[in-house]
Design a protein around this motif. Sequence first.
Motif, PDB file in Angstrom:
ATOM      1  N   ARG A   1       0.829  -1.207   0.000  1.00  0.00           N
ATOM      2  CA  ARG A   1       0.000   0.000   0.000  1.00  0.00           C
ATOM      3  C   ARG A   1       0.864   1.258   0.000  1.00  0.00           C
ATOM      4  NH1 ARG A   1      -3.442  -3.188   3.331  1.00  0.00           N
ATOM      5  NH2 ARG A   1      -2.398  -2.424   5.244  1.00  0.00           N
ATOM      6  N   ARG A   2       1.976   1.220   0.721  1.00  0.00           N
ATOM      7  CA  ARG A   2       2.879   2.377   0.719  1.00  0.00           C
ATOM      8  C   ARG A   2       3.461   2.618  -0.674  1.00  0.00           C
ATOM      9  NH1 ARG A   2       4.487   0.163   5.742  1.00  0.00           N
ATOM     10  NH2 ARG A   2       6.341  -0.818   4.784  1.00  0.00           N
ATOM     11  N   ARG A   3       3.572   1.571  -1.448  1.00  0.00           N
ATOM     12  CA  ARG A   3       4.094   1.684  -2.822  1.00  0.00           C
ATOM     13  C   ARG A   3       2.959   1.825  -3.848  1.00  0.00           C
ATOM     14  NH1 ARG A   3       9.415   0.649  -2.464  1.00  0.00           N
ATOM     15  NH2 ARG A   3      10.179  -0.540  -0.654  1.00  0.00           N
ATOM     16  N   HIS A   4       1.755   2.092  -3.353  1.00  0.00           N
ATOM     17  CA  HIS A   4       0.568   2.341  -4.198  1.00  0.00           C
ATOM     18  C   HIS A   4       0.180   1.114  -5.029  1.00  0.00           C
ATOM     19  CE1 HIS A   4       1.000   6.544  -3.059  1.00  0.00           C
ATOM     20  NE2 HIS A   4       2.259   6.510  -3.474  1.00  0.00           N
ATOM     21  N   VAL A   5       0.415  -0.074  -4.470  1.00  0.00           N
ATOM     22  CA  VAL A   5      -0.048  -1.317  -5.095  1.00  0.00           C
ATOM     23  C   VAL A   5      -1.186  -1.836  -4.227  1.00  0.00           C
ATOM     24  CG1 VAL A   5       0.560  -3.648  -5.827  1.00  0.00           C
ATOM     25  CG2 VAL A   5       2.256  -1.802  -5.970  1.00  0.00           C
ATOM     26  N   THR A   6      -2.416  -1.695  -4.685  1.00  0.00           N
ATOM     27  CA  THR A   6      -3.579  -2.012  -3.834  1.00  0.00           C
ATOM     28  C   THR A   6      -4.470  -3.114  -4.394  1.00  0.00           C
ATOM     29  OG1 THR A   6      -4.833  -0.238  -4.913  1.00  0.00           O
ATOM     30  CG2 THR A   6      -3.630   0.334  -2.895  1.00  0.00           C
ATOM     31  N   ASP A   7      -4.303  -3.459  -5.667  1.00  0.00           N
ATOM     32  CA  ASP A   7      -5.162  -4.493  -6.261  1.00  0.00           C
ATOM     33  C   ASP A   7      -4.532  -5.859  -5.982  1.00  0.00           C
ATOM     34  OD1 ASP A   7      -7.076  -5.838  -7.614  1.00  0.00           O
ATOM     35  OD2 ASP A   7      -6.624  -4.997  -9.593  1.00  0.00           O
ATOM     36  N   VAL A   8      -4.681  -6.323  -4.764  1.00  0.00           N
ATOM     37  CA  VAL A   8      -4.006  -7.544  -4.294  1.00  0.00           C
ATOM     38  C   VAL A   8      -5.001  -8.410  -3.516  1.00  0.00           C
ATOM     39  CG1 VAL A   8      -1.760  -6.417  -4.193  1.00  0.00           C
ATOM     40  CG2 VAL A   8      -3.221  -6.447  -2.155  1.00  0.00           C
ATOM     41  N   ALA A   9      -4.587  -9.635  -3.249  1.00  0.00           N
ATOM     42  CA  ALA A   9      -5.388 -10.557  -2.431  1.00  0.00           C
ATOM     43  C   ALA A   9      -4.451 -11.522  -1.734  1.00  0.00           C
ATOM     44  CB  ALA A   9      -6.389 -11.302  -3.307  1.00  0.00           C
ATOM     45  N   VAL A  10      -4.900 -12.092  -0.608  1.00  0.00           N
ATOM     46  CA  VAL A  10      -4.111 -13.082   0.116  1.00  0.00           C
ATOM     47  C   VAL A  10      -4.717 -14.463  -0.123  1.00  0.00           C
ATOM     48  CG1 VAL A  10      -3.325 -13.875   2.382  1.00  0.00           C
ATOM     49  CG2 VAL A  10      -3.423 -11.429   1.872  1.00  0.00           C
ATOM     50  N   VAL A  11      -3.890 -15.391  -0.593  1.00  0.00           N
ATOM     51  CA  VAL A  11      -4.317 -16.757  -0.885  1.00  0.00           C
ATOM     52  C   VAL A  11      -3.714 -17.674   0.178  1.00  0.00           C
ATOM     53  CG1 VAL A  11      -4.252 -18.635  -2.541  1.00  0.00           C
ATOM     54  CG2 VAL A  11      -4.412 -16.267  -3.346  1.00  0.00           C
TER      55      VAL A  11
ATOM     56  N   ARG B   1       5.317  -8.116 -18.341  1.00  0.00           N
ATOM     57  CA  ARG B   1       5.207  -6.655 -18.376  1.00  0.00           C
ATOM     58  C   ARG B   1       4.717  -6.119 -17.037  1.00  0.00           C
ATOM     59  NH1 ARG B   1       2.835  -7.192 -23.673  1.00  0.00           N
ATOM     60  NH2 ARG B   1       0.804  -6.587 -22.806  1.00  0.00           N
ATOM     61  N   PHE B   2       3.741  -6.821 -16.446  1.00  0.00           N
ATOM     62  CA  PHE B   2       3.223  -6.395 -15.147  1.00  0.00           C
ATOM     63  C   PHE B   2       4.306  -6.507 -14.077  1.00  0.00           C
ATOM     64  CE2 PHE B   2       0.745  -7.476 -11.222  1.00  0.00           C
ATOM     65  CZ  PHE B   2       0.225  -6.210 -11.024  1.00  0.00           C
ATOM     66  N   LEU B   3       5.116  -7.554 -14.139  1.00  0.00           N
ATOM     67  CA  LEU B   3       6.207  -7.720 -13.180  1.00  0.00           C
ATOM     68  C   LEU B   3       7.205  -6.572 -13.277  1.00  0.00           C
ATOM     69  CD1 LEU B   3       7.390  -9.628 -11.025  1.00  0.00           C
ATOM     70  CD2 LEU B   3       8.680 -10.732 -12.865  1.00  0.00           C
ATOM     71  N   GLU B   4       7.497  -6.138 -14.502  1.00  0.00           N
ATOM     72  CA  GLU B   4       8.400  -4.999 -14.679  1.00  0.00           C
ATOM     73  C   GLU B   4       7.800  -3.724 -14.100  1.00  0.00           C
ATOM     74  OE1 GLU B   4      11.524  -4.820 -15.793  1.00  0.00           O
ATOM     75  OE2 GLU B   4      11.480  -7.017 -15.834  1.00  0.00           O
ATOM     76  N   THR B   5       6.493  -3.560 -14.242  1.00  0.00           N
ATOM     77  CA  THR B   5       5.824  -2.392 -13.649  1.00  0.00           C
ATOM     78  C   THR B   5       5.954  -2.406 -12.135  1.00  0.00           C
ATOM     79  OG1 THR B   5       4.239  -2.302 -15.478  1.00  0.00           O
ATOM     80  CG2 THR B   5       3.625  -1.167 -13.453  1.00  0.00           C
ATOM     81  N   LEU B   6       5.754  -3.562 -11.520  1.00  0.00           N
ATOM     82  CA  LEU B   6       5.878  -3.685 -10.068  1.00  0.00           C
ATOM     83  C   LEU B   6       7.293  -3.359  -9.603  1.00  0.00           C
ATOM     84  CD1 LEU B   6       3.823  -6.955  -9.463  1.00  0.00           C
ATOM     85  CD2 LEU B   6       3.161  -4.629  -8.804  1.00  0.00           C
ATOM     86  N   ARG B   7       8.269  -3.831 -10.330  1.00  0.00           N
ATOM     87  CA  ARG B   7       9.661  -3.541  -9.948  1.00  0.00           C
ATOM     88  C   ARG B   7       9.951  -2.050 -10.055  1.00  0.00           C
ATOM     89  NH1 ARG B   7      12.196  -8.881 -12.962  1.00  0.00           N
ATOM     90  NH2 ARG B   7      11.750 -10.330 -11.242  1.00  0.00           N
ATOM     91  N   GLY B   8       9.317  -1.394 -11.019  1.00  0.00           N
ATOM     92  CA  GLY B   8       9.465   0.049 -11.111  1.00  0.00           C
ATOM     93  C   GLY B   8       8.867   0.770  -9.931  1.00  0.00           C
ATOM     94  N   GLN B   9       7.900   0.126  -9.243  1.00  0.00           N
ATOM     95  CA  GLN B   9       7.283   0.705  -8.046  1.00  0.00           C
ATOM     96  C   GLN B   9       8.005   0.262  -6.767  1.00  0.00           C
ATOM     97  OE1 GLN B   9       3.227  -0.680  -9.647  1.00  0.00           O
ATOM     98  NE2 GLN B   9       2.652   1.089  -8.383  1.00  0.00           N
ATOM     99  N   GLY B  10       9.095  -0.480  -6.920  1.00  0.00           N
ATOM    100  CA  GLY B  10       9.878  -0.875  -5.747  1.00  0.00           C
ATOM    101  C   GLY B  10       9.541  -2.235  -5.183  1.00  0.00           C
ATOM    102  N   VAL B  11       8.679  -3.015  -5.866  1.00  0.00           N
ATOM    103  CA  VAL B  11       8.327  -4.356  -5.395  1.00  0.00           C
ATOM    104  C   VAL B  11       9.351  -5.326  -5.993  1.00  0.00           C
ATOM    105  CG1 VAL B  11       6.524  -6.114  -5.242  1.00  0.00           C
ATOM    106  CG2 VAL B  11       5.903  -3.681  -5.344  1.00  0.00           C
ATOM    107  N   ARG B  12      10.387  -5.659  -5.203  1.00  0.00           N
ATOM    108  CA  ARG B  12      11.524  -6.419  -5.727  1.00  0.00           C
ATOM    109  C   ARG B  12      11.364  -7.928  -5.617  1.00  0.00           C
ATOM    110  NH1 ARG B  12      13.676  -2.537  -8.777  1.00  0.00           N
ATOM    111  NH2 ARG B  12      14.121  -0.646  -7.580  1.00  0.00           N
ATOM    112  N   THR B  13      10.519  -8.395  -4.730  1.00  0.00           N
ATOM    113  CA  THR B  13      10.439  -9.844  -4.479  1.00  0.00           C
ATOM    114  C   THR B  13       9.326 -10.538  -5.254  1.00  0.00           C
ATOM    115  OG1 THR B  13       9.026  -9.450  -2.546  1.00  0.00           O
ATOM    116  CG2 THR B  13      11.419  -9.571  -2.165  1.00  0.00           C
ATOM    117  N   ALA B  14       8.576  -9.818  -6.079  1.00  0.00           N
ATOM    118  CA  ALA B  14       7.496 -10.453  -6.854  1.00  0.00           C
ATOM    119  C   ALA B  14       8.074 -11.447  -7.844  1.00  0.00           C
ATOM    120  CB  ALA B  14       6.688  -9.387  -7.582  1.00  0.00           C
ATOM    121  N   MET B  15       7.294 -12.491  -8.124  1.00  0.00           N
ATOM    122  CA  MET B  15       7.744 -13.551  -9.032  1.00  0.00           C
ATOM    123  C   MET B  15       6.572 -14.040  -9.875  1.00  0.00           C
ATOM    124  SD  MET B  15       8.004 -16.739  -6.331  1.00  0.00           S
ATOM    125  CE  MET B  15       9.142 -15.833  -5.293  1.00  0.00           C
ATOM    126  N   ILE B  16       6.904 -14.840 -10.901  1.00  0.00           N
ATOM    127  CA  ILE B  16       5.890 -15.434 -11.776  1.00  0.00           C
ATOM    128  C   ILE B  16       5.927 -16.944 -11.594  1.00  0.00           C
ATOM    129  CG2 ILE B  16       5.133 -15.792 -14.147  1.00  0.00           C
ATOM    130  CD1 ILE B  16       6.398 -13.147 -14.893  1.00  0.00           C
TER     131      ILE B  16
END
Length: 244
Positions: free
Chosen positions: A149-159, A185-200
Amino acid sequence: MPNKGLTVSLLILLVINALLLAAAWGVFGPEPLAGWMESPREPQRVDQQVRKERMEVVPASAPGASNSTAPRGSLSSVTGVAATKIVAAATGVCLELGGFTPTGARRATEALATLPVEAFEREQQVRWWVHLPAQPTQDNADRKLAELRRRHVTDVAVVTSGTSETQMTYTVSLGLFHERERAERFLETLRGQGVRTAMISDAPRAVSRQWLRVRRVDETARAQLEDVKRKFGAEDLQACALAS
């Protein structure tokens, strides 16, 4: 001798009179002297050059059209195209914009407030999952959510996964895609927002996705839909059938 000459003259006159009488009765045709004493008149010349019953007027086809596809003497091939364009301009087309998460669908609907939007769900097969590494506790997952949320990523869910409370894991899901290219492409966008640990991950599954439908779309509305598709992560913008 004078009597003999007179006899010959009379015979010649008789022959001439007989020929003239035959000509008057049409024995030698309607105009037997036309070829000898005068040049053919204009209507006769046309008859000799072209048989009039073989002449026909073929309407010019529309630019780019083939004469072989339309009957001669018919204007339907030209007026039909014009009529189709008029109907299309008047009625527009039906378009569906979809592949949204619930949050994305809500934002897209707000952005399209000036259009008559119909919302519905559609089950889709997805394969590529963008997510954070699994967390061992709910508290850890909550901390990850706060950081997003601090990095303005809000469209998320917990599985959650696991068969017991001690084996339970919590994974923050960031997006599901049926094309790997879109996931990358979405992963690259997240990394641009500082989300470094996201994976596919390759995780095929069927999910319910949100779709929006707009009927009677003109060029202005189409431009709005294409803009929303880019801004809110819709996967598809496709045609749909207009109600009869």
